[in-house]
Design a protein around this motif. Structure first.
Motif, PDB file in Angstrom:
ATOM      1  N   LEU A 177      -8.001  -1.260   0.749  1.00  0.00           N
ATOM      2  CA  LEU A 177      -6.650  -1.204   1.306  1.00  0.00           C
ATOM      3  C   LEU A 177      -5.638  -1.873   0.380  1.00  0.00           C
ATOM      4  N   ALA A 178      -6.070  -2.962  -0.260  1.00  0.00           N
ATOM      5  CA  ALA A 178      -5.170  -3.649  -1.182  1.00  0.00           C
ATOM      6  C   ALA A 178      -4.827  -2.768  -2.379  1.00  0.00           C
ATOM      7  N   SER A 179      -5.787  -1.947  -2.816  1.00  0.00           N
ATOM      8  CA  SER A 179      -5.553  -1.118  -4.003  1.00  0.00           C
ATOM      9  C   SER A 179      -4.795   0.167  -3.677  1.00  0.00           C
ATOM     10  N   ASP A 180      -5.029   0.733  -2.459  1.00  0.00           N
ATOM     11  CA  ASP A 180      -4.350   1.981  -2.108  1.00  0.00           C
ATOM     12  C   ASP A 180      -4.237   2.099  -0.588  1.00  0.00           C
ATOM     13  N   PRO A 181      -3.234   1.440   0.010  1.00  0.00           N
ATOM     14  CA  PRO A 181      -3.105   1.470   1.476  1.00  0.00           C
ATOM     15  C   PRO A 181      -2.725   2.841   2.025  1.00  0.00           C
ATOM     16  N   ALA A 182      -2.303   3.771   1.165  1.00  0.00           N
ATOM     17  CA  ALA A 182      -1.886   5.095   1.642  1.00  0.00           C
ATOM     18  C   ALA A 182      -3.044   6.082   1.766  1.00  0.00           C
ATOM     19  N   ASP A 183      -4.236   5.740   1.235  1.00  0.00           N
ATOM     20  CA  ASP A 183      -5.380   6.654   1.262  1.00  0.00           C
ATOM     21  C   ASP A 183      -5.903   6.788   2.690  1.00  0.00           C
ATOM     22  N   ARG A 184      -5.851   8.025   3.245  1.00  0.00           N
ATOM     23  CA  ARG A 184      -6.270   8.220   4.637  1.00  0.00           C
ATOM     24  C   ARG A 184      -7.735   7.870   4.837  1.00  0.00           C
TER      25      ARG A 184
END
Length: 361
Positions: free
Chosen positions: A265-272
């Motif tokens: 989540l820290a690296s890519d919070p937009a990834d579903r």
């Protein structure tokens, strides 16, 4: 109560979310061009799945993997009509029930993926969960896990189709199968010691194209097979971490799975995929904690000043809510912390011997 409708008006992921949130028990029947599937639910858990010829396909796959003869597998299934204990039924015949569950889960992941992508078909829901007379196999997973994994397959299907666009592509194993590998990987590696095209591979296994291409793609990404004419597939670090997180979750290592979620989540919070997995881990952890501490039991503090001094301030605050009259669910509602953190603190107090659970009077 019975419900029926079409999956265009009521998409499958939304229907599964409704079944999960309402913790339903019953049978979900799904019908479309590829046939029919039934899911048998118990309080939000998918205990088994059924479709025409499913037991025969499972027996064939285990025979292809050289793990058991088809006759022995079918005899174990017959044993299920005499005992409700799935593990005992397969142990009697020298088989591991986890193999059967893995293949039942595989069947469901592929079917849910195909139905979600197609967006058509019909459903029928009834609160009758009777499996008798059905060609069923155990699957034993939550609806949340089924929903997360099938949506992950849907999200990654364009990459799979790009790498493996046609059935004429030839697959050859670069390494022999190993007991440490997932069952479907072992079966494919065993069949592809000599080049095998995707179409023949799918027909010999008797499973859907989405299942075969998905597993071949994973093997291709891991450099365990080569596929003539397929583009170079680079490892997807997010997908690999999600797979490792899913294994941790199935093993009950929820804190470790939570660490995987936090880093993703820290690296890519937009990834579903990541957001869905984070929600899945939290819900499964909460469900596991409630199984240890049923909501209606009443916690009682054990007097131990030295033990209490070892707690963090926020843990002592939650411990202060334990009055001897409030049950677990009331403490969770009254706590300023999140549900998961409150339950984790209560579980910690219980492990430290600072808390005892008693039945309500």
């Amino acid at each position: 109560m019975a419900l029926h409708g079409d999956l265009f008006s009521y998409p499958l992921p939304e229907f599964l979310q409704w079944l999960d949130s309402s913790r339903k028990t019953g049978t979900l029947q799904l019908s479309w061009e590829a046939g029919e599937r039934k899911l048998f639910l118990l309080s939000g858990q998918v205990g088994a799945t059924a479709s025409e010829g499913l037991r025969g396909r499972v027996a064939r796959l285990l025979a292809l993997a050289k793990l058991a003869s088809g006759a022995k597998v079918l005899a174990a299934f017959d044993e299920l009509s005499r005992t409700p204990d799935v593990d005992a039924a397969f142990d009697v015949h020298g088989l591991q029930a986890r193999w059967i569950r893995d293949l039942g889960r595989e069947e469901l992941f592929a079917a849910m993926t195909d139905l979600t992508i197609a967006g058509r078909g019909t459903f029928h829901w009834t609160e009758d969960a009777d499996r008798s007379g059905e060609d069923w196999v155990p699957s034993d997973m939550s609806i949340r896990e089924l929903l997360f994994e099938s949506l992950r397959w849907v999200d990654e299907q364009p990459d799979v189709d790009k790498a493996l666009p046609i059935d004429a592509l030839s697959v050859r194993a670069l390494t022999p199968p190993s007991p440490s590998q997932p069952l479907m990987h072992r079966i494919i590696l065993g069949l592809c010691t000599k080049p095998h095209n995707l179409g023949r591979l799918r027909l010999s296994m008797g499973v859907s194209r989405s299942s075969v291409t998905r597993r071949v793609y994973e093997l291709l990404r891991a450099k365990l097979v080569e596929v003539d004419g397929a583009p170079q597939v680079e490892a997807d670090p997010v997908a690999e971490m999600l797979e490792k997180g899913a294994v941790l979750m199935r093993e009950g290592q929820f804190d470790a799975a939570g660490i995987v979620c936090a880093s993703l989540l820290a690296s890519d919070p937009a990834d579903r995929r990541v957001r869905e997995f984070a929600r899945l881990v939290q819900r499964e952890h909460v469900a596991a904690l409630y199984s240890e501490m049923p909501p209606l039991l009443i916690p009682m503090v054990v007097h131990d000043p030295q033990g209490m001094s070892l707690l963090k301030p926020e843990e002592r605050q939650i411990a202060g809510l334990v009055s001897g009259t409030w049950d677990v669910s009331t403490i969770v509602l009254a706590s300023p912390a999140r549900e998961l953190e409150t339950l984790k603190t209560l579980a910690k107090l219980q492990r430290m011997g600072l808390l005892q659970l008693t039945a309500p009077r």
